[in-house]
Design a protein around this motif. Structure first.
Motif, PDB file in Angstrom:
ATOM      1  N   GLY A   1       0.784  -1.225   0.000  1.00 18.34           N
ATOM      2  CA  GLY A   1       0.000   0.000   0.000  1.00 18.34           C
ATOM      3  C   GLY A   1       0.816   1.275   0.000  1.00 18.34           C
ATOM      4  O   GLY A   1       0.259   2.369  -0.033  1.00 18.34           O
ATOM      5  N   CYS A   2       2.146   1.164   0.045  1.00 25.09           N
ATOM      6  CA  CYS A   2       3.024   2.339   0.000  1.00 25.09           C
ATOM      7  C   CYS A   2       3.782   2.341  -1.330  1.00 25.09           C
ATOM      8  O   CYS A   2       4.199   1.296  -1.817  1.00 25.09           O
ATOM      9  CB  CYS A   2       4.010   2.333   1.164  1.00 25.09           C
ATOM     10  SG  CYS A   2       3.217   2.500   2.777  1.00 25.09           S
ATOM     11  N   LEU A   3       3.945   3.525  -1.889  1.00 18.28           N
ATOM     12  CA  LEU A   3       4.491   3.644  -3.239  1.00 18.28           C
ATOM     13  C   LEU A   3       5.919   4.176  -3.257  1.00 18.28           C
ATOM     14  O   LEU A   3       6.317   4.962  -2.391  1.00 18.28           O
ATOM     15  CB  LEU A   3       3.623   4.610  -4.061  1.00 18.28           C
ATOM     16  CG  LEU A   3       2.147   4.268  -4.231  1.00 18.28           C
ATOM     17  CD1 LEU A   3       1.445   5.394  -4.971  1.00 18.28           C
ATOM     18  CD2 LEU A   3       1.980   2.949  -4.976  1.00 18.28           C
ATOM     19  N   ASN A   4       6.667   3.746  -4.264  1.00 19.71           N
ATOM     20  CA  ASN A   4       7.897   4.419  -4.647  1.00 19.71           C
ATOM     21  C   ASN A   4       7.529   5.409  -5.756  1.00 19.71           C
ATOM     22  O   ASN A   4       7.077   4.984  -6.826  1.00 19.71           O
ATOM     23  CB  ASN A   4       8.926   3.423  -5.181  1.00 19.71           C
ATOM     24  CG  ASN A   4       9.407   2.464  -4.111  1.00 19.71           C
ATOM     25  OD1 ASN A   4       9.763   2.880  -3.017  1.00 19.71           O
ATOM     26  ND2 ASN A   4       9.397   1.174  -4.419  1.00 19.71           N
TER      27      ASN A   4
ATOM     28  N   THR B   1      -7.865  -1.227   1.195  1.00 19.57           N
ATOM     29  CA  THR B   1      -7.780  -1.400  -0.256  1.00 19.57           C
ATOM     30  C   THR B   1      -7.027  -0.214  -0.844  1.00 19.57           C
ATOM     31  O   THR B   1      -7.388   0.938  -0.586  1.00 19.57           O
ATOM     32  CB  THR B   1      -9.185  -1.481  -0.886  1.00 19.57           C
ATOM     33  OG1 THR B   1      -9.909  -2.540  -0.259  1.00 19.57           O
ATOM     34  CG2 THR B   1      -9.089  -1.743  -2.384  1.00 19.57           C
ATOM     35  N   THR B   2      -5.993  -0.480  -1.617  1.00 23.72           N
ATOM     36  CA  THR B   2      -5.160   0.604  -2.131  1.00 23.72           C
ATOM     37  C   THR B   2      -5.054   0.531  -3.654  1.00 23.72           C
ATOM     38  O   THR B   2      -5.167  -0.533  -4.248  1.00 23.72           O
ATOM     39  CB  THR B   2      -3.740   0.554  -1.529  1.00 23.72           C
ATOM     40  OG1 THR B   2      -3.104  -0.678  -1.895  1.00 23.72           O
ATOM     41  CG2 THR B   2      -3.791   0.661  -0.006  1.00 23.72           C
ATOM     42  N   ARG B   3      -4.840   1.708  -4.255  1.00 18.17           N
ATOM     43  CA  ARG B   3      -4.577   1.823  -5.691  1.00 18.17           C
ATOM     44  C   ARG B   3      -3.593   2.965  -5.881  1.00 18.17           C
ATOM     45  O   ARG B   3      -3.684   3.978  -5.175  1.00 18.17           O
ATOM     46  CB  ARG B   3      -5.862   2.131  -6.468  1.00 18.17           C
ATOM     47  CG  ARG B   3      -6.828   0.980  -6.534  1.00 18.17           C
ATOM     48  CD  ARG B   3      -7.988   1.294  -7.449  1.00 18.17           C
ATOM     49  NE  ARG B   3      -7.564   1.329  -8.848  1.00 18.17           N
ATOM     50  CZ  ARG B   3      -8.371   1.710  -9.842  1.00 18.17           C
ATOM     51  NH1 ARG B   3      -9.602   2.103  -9.585  1.00 18.17           N
ATOM     52  NH2 ARG B   3      -7.937   1.691 -11.080  1.00 18.17           N
ATOM     53  N   PRO B   4      -2.656   2.849  -6.811  1.00 20.77           N
ATOM     54  CA  PRO B   4      -1.642   3.896  -6.989  1.00 20.77           C
ATOM     55  C   PRO B   4      -2.264   5.278  -7.137  1.00 20.77           C
ATOM     56  O   PRO B   4      -3.196   5.473  -7.923  1.00 20.77           O
ATOM     57  CB  PRO B   4      -0.933   3.467  -8.282  1.00 20.77           C
ATOM     58  CG  PRO B   4      -1.088   1.983  -8.322  1.00 20.77           C
ATOM     59  CD  PRO B   4      -2.451   1.718  -7.745  1.00 20.77           C
ATOM     60  N   PHE B   5      -1.761   6.221  -6.344  1.00 20.15           N
ATOM     61  CA  PHE B   5      -2.183   7.617  -6.305  1.00 20.15           C
ATOM     62  C   PHE B   5      -3.575   7.796  -5.708  1.00 20.15           C
ATOM     63  O   PHE B   5      -3.783   8.674  -4.875  1.00 20.15           O
ATOM     64  CB  PHE B   5      -2.124   8.272  -7.691  1.00 20.15           C
ATOM     65  CG  PHE B   5      -0.755   8.322  -8.282  1.00 20.15           C
ATOM     66  CD1 PHE B   5       0.271   9.009  -7.646  1.00 20.15           C
ATOM     67  CD2 PHE B   5      -0.466   7.664  -9.466  1.00 20.15           C
ATOM     68  CE1 PHE B   5       1.550   9.054  -8.173  1.00 20.15           C
ATOM     69  CE2 PHE B   5       0.809   7.700 -10.011  1.00 20.15           C
ATOM     70  CZ  PHE B   5       1.817   8.394  -9.360  1.00 20.15           C
ATOM     71  N   LEU B   6      -4.528   6.981  -6.114  1.00 19.13           N
ATOM     72  CA  LEU B   6      -5.911   7.199  -5.688  1.00 19.13           C
ATOM     73  C   LEU B   6      -6.118   6.916  -4.207  1.00 19.13           C
ATOM     74  O   LEU B   6      -6.831   7.646  -3.524  1.00 19.13           O
ATOM     75  CB  LEU B   6      -6.859   6.323  -6.510  1.00 19.13           C
ATOM     76  CG  LEU B   6      -6.855   6.577  -8.011  1.00 19.13           C
ATOM     77  CD1 LEU B   6      -7.794   5.595  -8.707  1.00 19.13           C
ATOM     78  CD2 LEU B   6      -7.239   8.006  -8.325  1.00 19.13           C
ATOM     79  N   ARG B   7      -5.504   5.868  -3.720  1.00 19.63           N
ATOM     80  CA  ARG B   7      -5.675   5.501  -2.308  1.00 19.63           C
ATOM     81  C   ARG B   7      -4.488   4.648  -1.886  1.00 19.63           C
ATOM     82  O   ARG B   7      -4.460   3.445  -2.158  1.00 19.63           O
ATOM     83  CB  ARG B   7      -6.993   4.747  -2.109  1.00 19.63           C
ATOM     84  CG  ARG B   7      -7.442   4.663  -0.656  1.00 19.63           C
ATOM     85  CD  ARG B   7      -8.843   4.126  -0.548  1.00 19.63           C
ATOM     86  NE  ARG B   7      -9.838   5.022  -1.081  1.00 19.63           N
ATOM     87  CZ  ARG B   7     -10.346   6.077  -0.438  1.00 19.63           C
ATOM     88  NH1 ARG B   7      -9.920   6.364   0.776  1.00 19.63           N
ATOM     89  NH2 ARG B   7     -11.266   6.832  -1.005  1.00 19.63           N
TER      90      ARG B   7
END
Length: 480
Positions: A39-42, A150-156
């Motif tokens: 759930g965490c992005l680079n 629930t995660t999605r890139p940028f959106l959540r």
């Protein structure tokens, strides 16, 4: 579109599978990548550069209204978080806790900030004493952590980048004015710089920010007909200040409470840019926010003089104040065109031996793929006007899409039928009862209240769900 040829094969069509299309664009444009923490992005260079431009533009707008930037810690002691009951209840399911320092268990837990109202209020409770200390109009650019399921890139995502503005004022009127001012700043930025149209208004009681008296929102419509909350401005009144005992001596030497506001925009706006403007070939970035506005692509660059002339052209374009680069790789022109389109660079300049011979270049718009021939002498001068035309045209197309996806409904059957057709926003009347609000969302398959409409005539006198006297006109829509 002037040329419907699809250069990029790795992207799923929007009409075939919108969710997969979005994921494909994020991946192929190398905007971000998943980290080892779920759930965490680079944030990769292409994606972070967009955020840097958003930050620079918005920060300038903030400062023009008197905002000052600060930075507060990322850890919040549990006792501070507990001081405002509604706030705690609203964020409790998403809070991540730090329980150990090194090998030792901490005497008190610290939460990693989901938002920073408590930190600002604790600071002001110690430092604000007199009317001379007011107002405080502060903002910080930082990251926050919310343990989303629930995660999605940028959106959540669980950790995301944003700015959070926090202000305190001597009077109710001044605080309310600041709340509405920052709401207008967001609206101007989103329409002018991002070329994204929107609907905007006040949130219902159940949808407002935890602890706020009023929340004002900007709601953009994505290409799949879903809404995306793009920015919010909150009027807190005295709830937080009283919980933290923030008092000041006024000119008459009387002790009084302050009034607070908070407002924010996050990296989810990058998701909005992708879904409002993107196409089956990738990103389509508005020129005002694009990291690179123009890419020079030499054609048959192995031939004598082509690279040299392309570099001369690049220098002239950059000298005109346009953010530009050049693709001198050994890849084929078709591959270079494909990459430029995938990255959403608003225009490319094609220059080859025949162009040099004719003392001209071909400029191709990313948004329409229209080809325009300019003489080499005039291209740098005319590109600025072309980029502004692209910016305006992108907004106009998005506005036409939004307008064509706003409808009205008087009965629940009508509303349900229209949402089955994947319509965007539906205007309908509501009595103000949260039970009706919940039932409307359930029966329409997830269409909740996006914001109240306060400047239009009523559609009918009765609530669309229960038939009782209507109090509000509302934009309803499914959302991310």
């Amino acid at each position: 579109m002037a040329n419907d040829k699809k250069f990029v094969k790795a992207i799923t069509s929007r009409e075939e599978d919108f969710a997969q299309w979005y994921t494909d664009v994020v991946r192929e444009a190398e905007l971000c990548d998943y980290s080892s923490v779920k759930g965490c992005l680079n944030y990769l260079p292409n994606g972070y550069a967009i955020w840097e431009n958003i930050r620079a533009d918005l920060d300038k707008r903030f400062k023009e209204t008197g905002v000052e930037n600060v930075y507060l810690p990322m850890l919040i002691p549990e006792n501070l978080l507990q001081k405002e009951a509604d706030h705690v209840e609203g964020f409790a399911p998403e809070v991540a806790w730090v329980t150990h320092g090194g090998m030792e268990r901490l005497q008190e837990r610290f939460c990693i900030r989901p938002t920073s109202e408590t930190l600002f209020c604790e600071l002001w409770s110690r430092t604000v004493q007199s009317y001379r200390d007011l107002p405080k109009v502060w903002n910080q650019w930082n990251s926050v952590l919310r343990w989303e399921k629930t995660t999605r890139p940028f959106l959540r995502s669980r950790e995301f980048l944003w700015q959070e503005g926090h202000t305190i004022h001597a009077t109710y009127e001044e605080a309310e004015e600041r709340t509405l001012l920052m709401w207008r700043v967001y609206r101007d930025f989103i329409s002018e710089s991002l070329a994204i149209p929107y609907v905007a208004g006040r949130k219902t009681e159940s949808e407002k920010f935890a602890g706020a008296q009023d929340t004002y929102t900007v709601e953009a419509l994505m290409h799949d007909g879903k809404a995306l909350q793009s920015a919010t401005s909150h009027f807190f009144g005295k709830a937080f200040p009283d919980a933290f005992d923030i008092k000041y001596l006024d000119k008459d030497n009387e002790l009084k409470s302050v009034y607070e506001t908070s407002w924010g925009l996050s990296t989810r706006i990058i998701g909005a840019i992708i879904m409002v403007h993107g196409d089956d070939s990738g990103l389509v970035l508005p020129p005002r926010i694009a990291p690179k506005q123009v890419r020079v692509i030499p054609v048959a660059q192995h031939k004598e003089g082509v690279l040299e002339k392309a570099e001369e052209l690049l220098a002239a374009v950059q000298a005109a104040g346009i953010r530009a680069d050049i693709d001198e790789s050994e890849k084929s022109p078709g591959w270079k065109f494909s990459e430029q389109e995938m990255l959403g660079i608003p225009a490319r300049i094609e220059i080859g031996p025949k162009d040099i011979e004719k003392k001209q270049v071909v400029v191709v718009r990313r948004d329409t793929r229209e080809k325009i021939v300019f003489s080499m002498e005039e291209v740098a001068e005319k590109l600025g006007d072309l980029l502004e035309t692209i910016q305006k045209d992108m907004y106009d197309r998005a506005k036409a899409f939004l307008d064509s996806h706003i409808d009205e409904a008087v009965t629940m059957d009508e509303m349900k039928e229209k949402f089955k057709e994947n319509r965007g926003f539906i205007k309908a009347m509501w009595c103000g009862d949260e039970k009706c609000e919940d039932e409307i969302k359930t029966e329409t398959g997830g269409a909740g209240s996006r914001c109240l409409i306060e400047d239009e005539d009523a559609i009918s006198d009765t609530c669309i769900y229960c038939g009782k006297k209507a109090k509000y006109k509302v934009f309803w829509g499914k959302s991310y």
